[in-house]
Design a protein around this motif. Structure first.
Motif, PDB file in Angstrom:
ATOM      1  N   TYR A   1       0.904  -0.774   0.319  1.00 17.06           N
ATOM      2  CA  TYR A   1      -0.097   0.249  -0.242  1.00 17.06           C
ATOM      3  C   TYR A   1       0.999   1.209   0.112  1.00 17.06           C
ATOM      4  O   TYR A   1       1.836   1.304   0.527  1.00 17.06           O
ATOM      5  CB  TYR A   1      -1.040  -0.571   1.373  1.00 17.06           C
ATOM      6  CG  TYR A   1      -2.053  -1.051   1.344  1.00 17.06           C
ATOM      7  CD1 TYR A   1      -2.904  -1.106   0.939  1.00 17.06           C
ATOM      8  CD2 TYR A   1      -1.238  -2.684   2.062  1.00 17.06           C
ATOM      9  CE1 TYR A   1      -3.838  -2.123   0.640  1.00 17.06           C
ATOM     10  CE2 TYR A   1      -2.359  -3.480   2.339  1.00 17.06           C
ATOM     11  CZ  TYR A   1      -3.605  -3.284   1.497  1.00 17.06           C
ATOM     12  OH  TYR A   1      -4.348  -4.658   1.343  1.00 17.06           O
TER      13      TYR A   1
ATOM     14  N   ASP B   1       1.297   5.434  -0.909  1.00  8.27           N
ATOM     15  CA  ASP B   1       0.647   6.497  -1.944  1.00  8.27           C
ATOM     16  C   ASP B   1       1.581   7.328  -2.432  1.00  8.27           C
ATOM     17  O   ASP B   1       3.035   7.866  -2.005  1.00  8.27           O
ATOM     18  CB  ASP B   1       0.053   8.385  -0.702  1.00  8.27           C
ATOM     19  CG  ASP B   1      -0.461   9.177  -1.381  1.00  8.27           C
ATOM     20  OD1 ASP B   1       0.195   9.986  -1.639  1.00  8.27           O
ATOM     21  OD2 ASP B   1      -1.709  10.143  -0.885  1.00  8.27           O
TER      22      ASP B   1
ATOM     23  N   SER C   1       4.686   9.738  -1.224  1.00  2.94           N
ATOM     24  CA  SER C   1       5.171   9.105  -0.264  1.00  2.94           C
ATOM     25  C   SER C   1       6.552   9.339  -0.200  1.00  2.94           C
ATOM     26  O   SER C   1       6.922   8.613  -1.284  1.00  2.94           O
ATOM     27  CB  SER C   1       4.429   8.122   0.205  1.00  2.94           C
ATOM     28  OG  SER C   1       5.615   7.547   1.482  1.00  2.94           O
TER      29      SER C   1
ATOM     30  N   LEU D   1      -3.173   9.312   1.861  1.00  2.37           N
ATOM     31  CA  LEU D   1      -2.870   9.684   2.340  1.00  2.37           C
ATOM     32  C   LEU D   1      -3.884  10.288   3.819  1.00  2.37           C
ATOM     33  O   LEU D   1      -4.326  10.805   4.655  1.00  2.37           O
ATOM     34  CB  LEU D   1      -1.088  10.016   3.205  1.00  2.37           C
ATOM     35  CG  LEU D   1      -0.349   8.724   2.907  1.00  2.37           C
ATOM     36  CD1 LEU D   1       0.960   9.166   3.286  1.00  2.37           C
ATOM     37  CD2 LEU D   1      -0.433   7.327   3.840  1.00  2.37           C
TER      38      LEU D   1
ATOM     39  N   VAL E   1      -6.839   9.098   4.723  1.00  2.00           N
ATOM     40  CA  VAL E   1      -6.315   7.767   6.235  1.00  2.00           C
ATOM     41  C   VAL E   1      -6.630   9.057   7.661  1.00  2.00           C
ATOM     42  O   VAL E   1      -6.736   8.811   8.265  1.00  2.00           O
ATOM     43  CB  VAL E   1      -5.282   7.092   5.246  1.00  2.00           C
ATOM     44  CG1 VAL E   1      -4.731   6.666   7.022  1.00  2.00           C
ATOM     45  CG2 VAL E   1      -5.527   6.197   4.575  1.00  2.00           C
ATOM     46  N   PHE E   2      -5.555  10.140   6.807  1.00  2.00           N
ATOM     47  CA  PHE E   2      -4.802  11.199   8.002  1.00  2.00           C
ATOM     48  C   PHE E   2      -6.518  12.202   8.824  1.00  2.00           C
ATOM     49  O   PHE E   2      -6.408  12.733   9.823  1.00  2.00           O
ATOM     50  CB  PHE E   2      -4.456  12.067   7.571  1.00  2.00           C
ATOM     51  CG  PHE E   2      -2.991  12.170   7.257  1.00  2.00           C
ATOM     52  CD1 PHE E   2      -2.291  10.952   7.686  1.00  2.00           C
ATOM     53  CD2 PHE E   2      -2.036  12.989   6.658  1.00  2.00           C
ATOM     54  CE1 PHE E   2      -0.895  10.479   7.263  1.00  2.00           C
ATOM     55  CE2 PHE E   2      -0.974  11.940   5.789  1.00  2.00           C
ATOM     56  CZ  PHE E   2      -0.322  11.141   6.612  1.00  2.00           C
TER      57      PHE E   2
ATOM     58  N   THR F   1      -6.684   9.234  11.425  1.00  2.00           N
ATOM     59  CA  THR F   1      -5.499   8.933  12.612  1.00  2.00           C
ATOM     60  C   THR F   1      -5.912  10.476  12.797  1.00  2.00           C
ATOM     61  O   THR F   1      -5.075  10.540  13.831  1.00  2.00           O
ATOM     62  CB  THR F   1      -4.744   8.603  11.804  1.00  2.00           C
ATOM     63  OG1 THR F   1      -3.964   9.603  10.758  1.00  2.00           O
ATOM     64  CG2 THR F   1      -5.136   7.155  10.993  1.00  2.00           C
TER      65      THR F   1
ATOM     66  N   PRO G   1       1.063  15.550   6.677  1.00  2.91           N
ATOM     67  CA  PRO G   1       2.926  15.072   6.122  1.00  2.91           C
ATOM     68  C   PRO G   1       3.829  15.640   6.888  1.00  2.91           C
ATOM     69  O   PRO G   1       3.695  17.081   7.453  1.00  2.91           O
ATOM     70  CB  PRO G   1       2.111  16.229   4.929  1.00  2.91           C
ATOM     71  CG  PRO G   1       0.675  16.577   4.551  1.00  2.91           C
ATOM     72  CD  PRO G   1       0.283  16.249   5.945  1.00  2.91           C
TER      73      PRO G   1
ATOM     74  N   GLY H   1      -0.430   4.270   6.554  1.00  8.22           N
ATOM     75  CA  GLY H   1       0.659   5.382   6.152  1.00  8.22           C
ATOM     76  C   GLY H   1       0.806   4.045   5.042  1.00  8.22           C
ATOM     77  O   GLY H   1       0.486   3.448   4.738  1.00  8.22           O
ATOM     78  N   SER H   2       1.727   4.893   4.411  1.00  9.22           N
ATOM     79  CA  SER H   2       3.162   5.339   3.205  1.00  9.22           C
ATOM     80  C   SER H   2       4.952   4.517   3.710  1.00  9.22           C
ATOM     81  O   SER H   2       5.128   5.913   4.388  1.00  9.22           O
ATOM     82  CB  SER H   2       2.261   5.720   2.578  1.00  9.22           C
ATOM     83  OG  SER H   2       2.671   5.312   1.217  1.00  9.22           O
TER      84      SER H   2
ATOM     85  N   TRP I   1       4.815  -1.601   8.918  1.00  8.82           N
ATOM     86  CA  TRP I   1       4.885  -0.068   7.654  1.00  8.82           C
ATOM     87  C   TRP I   1       5.950   0.216   8.045  1.00  8.82           C
ATOM     88  O   TRP I   1       7.198   0.452   9.054  1.00  8.82           O
ATOM     89  CB  TRP I   1       3.382   1.056   9.368  1.00  8.82           C
ATOM     90  CG  TRP I   1       3.811   2.497   9.006  1.00  8.82           C
ATOM     91  CD1 TRP I   1       3.549   2.532   8.213  1.00  8.82           C
ATOM     92  CD2 TRP I   1       4.172   3.199  10.443  1.00  8.82           C
ATOM     93  NE1 TRP I   1       3.933   4.309   8.310  1.00  8.82           N
ATOM     94  CE2 TRP I   1       3.711   5.023   9.473  1.00  8.82           C
ATOM     95  CE3 TRP I   1       3.990   3.617  11.671  1.00  8.82           C
ATOM     96  CZ2 TRP I   1       3.957   5.903  10.116  1.00  8.82           C
ATOM     97  CZ3 TRP I   1       4.496   4.568  11.822  1.00  8.82           C
ATOM     98  CH2 TRP I   1       4.427   5.886  11.382  1.00  8.82           C
TER      99      TRP I   1
END
Length: 218
Positions: free
Chosen positions: A8, A10, A13, A41, A44-45, A48, A52, A172-173, A184
């Motif tokens: 996985y 982004d 990243s 991301l 996702v952020f 979470t 960045p 994450g990425s 991760w």
């Protein structure tokens, strides 16, 4: 059949870029395939609460230094991008369309070219026109790709796949899941390899020795 490695990432990243230059060779070494999964991301952020790295106080300056140091340490070509952070929605959708219509192998080639465009050639991959330029050498119909990447079908597919990834614990990425084990970060690739090596040894021990013949009683 041995399970594929789920990768996985982004496209924005840096550590995802570094991982993209190593993941296929690592998988091949242990007889695995790689399933490439683009994520966003930014989505996702929202769950979470992260941001960045370069935008975080104190961590920002360190992260830029670490990107360059990591690239040097691993011998990976890297140039600090001018456009960063940046949205990668169109690139992710384009990759999904390529996977759907041209298969995983060509889509992975596209992914590597997008990563290189941003982190080596300093191309603004947030621009759809730049994404189409990167796809042209692959021999695909770029007009169909551009239309497909903006279709509701692909938009919904990307949204659904990110939801599935997060349900599996992806946050994450790069993020790797192999045999149900999550890892991760590019700095966890040594642990990924240790897992693959251990699993390979277990599989080899489970295979009967075909050269050993049963001895007949005298």
């Amino acid at each position: 059949m041995t399970a594929a490695i789920d990768f996985y990432f982004d496209f924005s990243s840096p550590y995802g870029y570094f991982a993209s230059t190593r993941i296929d060779d690592l998988a091949q070494k242990y007889g695995r395939n790689v399933a490439w999964h683009p994520i966003l991301l930014g989505v996702v952020f929202k769950t979470t609460g992260a941001s960045p790295l370069p935008q975080l106080p104190l961590k920002g300056d360190y992260s830029w230094r670490d990107f360059e140091r990591t690239a040097r340490f691993h011998g990976i070509e890297y140039k600090r991008p001018t456009h960063f952070p940046l949205p990668t929605t169109h690139a992710a959708r384009a990759m999904l369309w390529l996977q759907n219509h041209h298969g995983d192998d060509l889509a992975a080639v596209f992914a590597r070219s997008v990563y290189r465009a941003l982190f080596v050639d300093d191309i603004n991959i947030a621009e759809p026109a730049e994404i189409m330029k990167l796809a042209e050498p692959l021999g695909v119909d770029v007009q169909a790709l551009d239309a497909g990447a903006t279709s509701y079908q692909i938009k919904d597919q990307l949204k659904a796949e990110i939801e599935v990834a997060m349900a599996k614990g992806v946050f994450g990425s790069p993020f790797v899941i192999v045999d149900g084990e999550p890892f991760w970060g590019f700095d966890r690739f040594d642990q990924v390899e240790a897992h693959l090596k251990s699993r390979r040894q277990t599989e080899l021990r489970a295979v009967p020795n075909l050269d050993t013949k049963e001895k007949k009683p005298a």
